[in-house]
Design an enzyme around this catalytic site. Structure first.
Site, PDB file in Angstrom:
ATOM      1  N   ASP A 127      -2.402   7.256   3.678  1.00  0.00           N
ATOM      2  CA  ASP A 127      -1.149   8.002   3.697  1.00  0.00           C
ATOM      3  C   ASP A 127      -0.044   7.098   3.130  1.00  0.00           C
ATOM      4  OD1 ASP A 127       0.817   9.962   4.502  1.00  0.00           O
ATOM      5  OD2 ASP A 127       1.197   8.741   6.282  1.00  0.00           O
ATOM      6  N   ASP A 163       4.001   7.850   3.556  1.00  0.00           N
ATOM      7  CA  ASP A 163       5.223   7.775   4.357  1.00  0.00           C
ATOM      8  C   ASP A 163       4.935   7.226   5.747  1.00  0.00           C
ATOM      9  OD1 ASP A 163       7.522   9.940   2.986  1.00  0.00           O
ATOM     10  OD2 ASP A 163       5.482   9.884   2.239  1.00  0.00           O
ATOM     11  N   LYS A 196      -6.236  15.616   2.168  1.00  0.00           N
ATOM     12  CA  LYS A 196      -6.516  14.214   2.462  1.00  0.00           C
ATOM     13  C   LYS A 196      -7.993  14.004   2.794  1.00  0.00           C
ATOM     14  CE  LYS A 196      -1.846  13.034   3.965  1.00  0.00           C
ATOM     15  NZ  LYS A 196      -1.031  12.272   4.911  1.00  0.00           N
TER      16      LYS A 196
END
Length: 294
Positions: free
Chosen positions: A85, A87, A219
């Site tokens: 990921d 952020d 994802k």
């Protein structure tokens, strides 16, 4: 056999280890071995012939808090695939929250972001709602936000560079936006980026996305596709901090939650809550002399 590796304060290690071993034994799970790990002076490894990984993580997490921890029933090795990921994981900010500040609505958007990362809101709906609130913002605010607000997490460059130096493929996959992720990936050294695109017309954000939504399913799918491409037996590492990272964390060989929300932490094989991103290298057993400093 469970392998538990953890990084904790050395000054209180012995006493905490005795208390943790006692509680594990109360569950019928004796610790067969406890020894230091070559990757760091404050890294120790416990071997348990039996036990439930989630309960073992909970026990060790309570006794050694704050600590960095990995509990797995697989041999711990450097990964061939790293999917992360962006952020609040590879960077210290939530890009959409910072961008919203240039529109004067950061508190409103940040509140939605927080609830989405906690898993209280449907991610797709929450993303579209936040993007809609940005309609009319000048496209130039993205470049300003990047330059003024977005910074890598401590240890991010060293983590990525070290894994790549060991032959690992690296993918940055985000529920955020290519406008931020592409330059972040270039700075950190990721091989590939998967994310969302903000629609722009006449130099203004339209309030819509351009193309399909990158979400939790994206994802997990990215990790699966990349692992299949690399071949059977690929060792994968996934990292994230929010509820939308859960499927990816669960699908990876090793899923690590980074200073994470509760749902991500519960889904992961381990977590980082004490150190920076180089703690991942220590948990993997990669000696510091083998790190590539970013």
């Amino acid at each position: 056999m469970l392998i538990a590796r953890l990084l904790a304060e050395t000054a209180t290690l012995a006493g905490k280890l005795d208390a943790a071993r006692s509680e594990l034994l109360d569950h019928g799970w004796p610790v067969a071995m406890a020894e230091t790990v070559i990757s760091g002076e404050d890294a120790i490894e416990l071997l348990l012939p039996e036990g439930e990984a989630g309960v073992v993580r909970s026990i060790l997490g309570r006794h050694f808090a704050p600590c960095d921890l990995l509990v797995t029933d697989r041999p711990i090795a450097a990964p061939q695939l790293f999917v992360s990921d962006m952020d609040s994981t590879m960077i210290g900010q939530e890009c959409i929250d910072e961008l919203a500040d240039y529109a004067g609505i950061k508190p409103q958007i940040a509140a939605i972001t927080e609830r989405a990362m906690q898993g209280e809101l449907d991610f797709r709906s929450a993303l579209r709602e936040r993007v809609a609130l940005l309609a009319g913002l000048d496209e130039g605010a993205i470049a300003r936000c990047l330059a003024e607000r977005i910074r890598p997490m401590p240890g991010a460059k060293t983590l990525v560079a070290t894994l790549k130096g060991l032959g690992c493929d690296t993918v940055l996959v985000t529920g955020g936006f290519h406008a931020f992720a592409d330059p972040v990936a270039e700075e950190l050294g990721f091989d590939r980026v998967v994310g969302n695109r903000l629609a722009v017309a006449s130099g203004k954000l339209t309030g819509y996305l351009d193309g399909p939504v990158s979400d939790s399913a994206t994802k997990a799918r990215t990790l699966a596709v990349e692992a299949e491409r690399l071949g059977a037996g690929t060792v994968s590492l996934a990292m994230g901090d929010g509820a939308n990272d859960v499927p990816m964390l669960q699908a990876a060989t090793f899923g690590i939650a980074y200073h994470a929300k509760p749902k991500a932490r519960e889904a992961a094989d381990g977590w980082i809550e004490r150190g920076d991103l180089t703690a991942v290298l220590e948990l993997l057993g990669i000696a510091k002399e083998d790190w590539t400093r970013g």
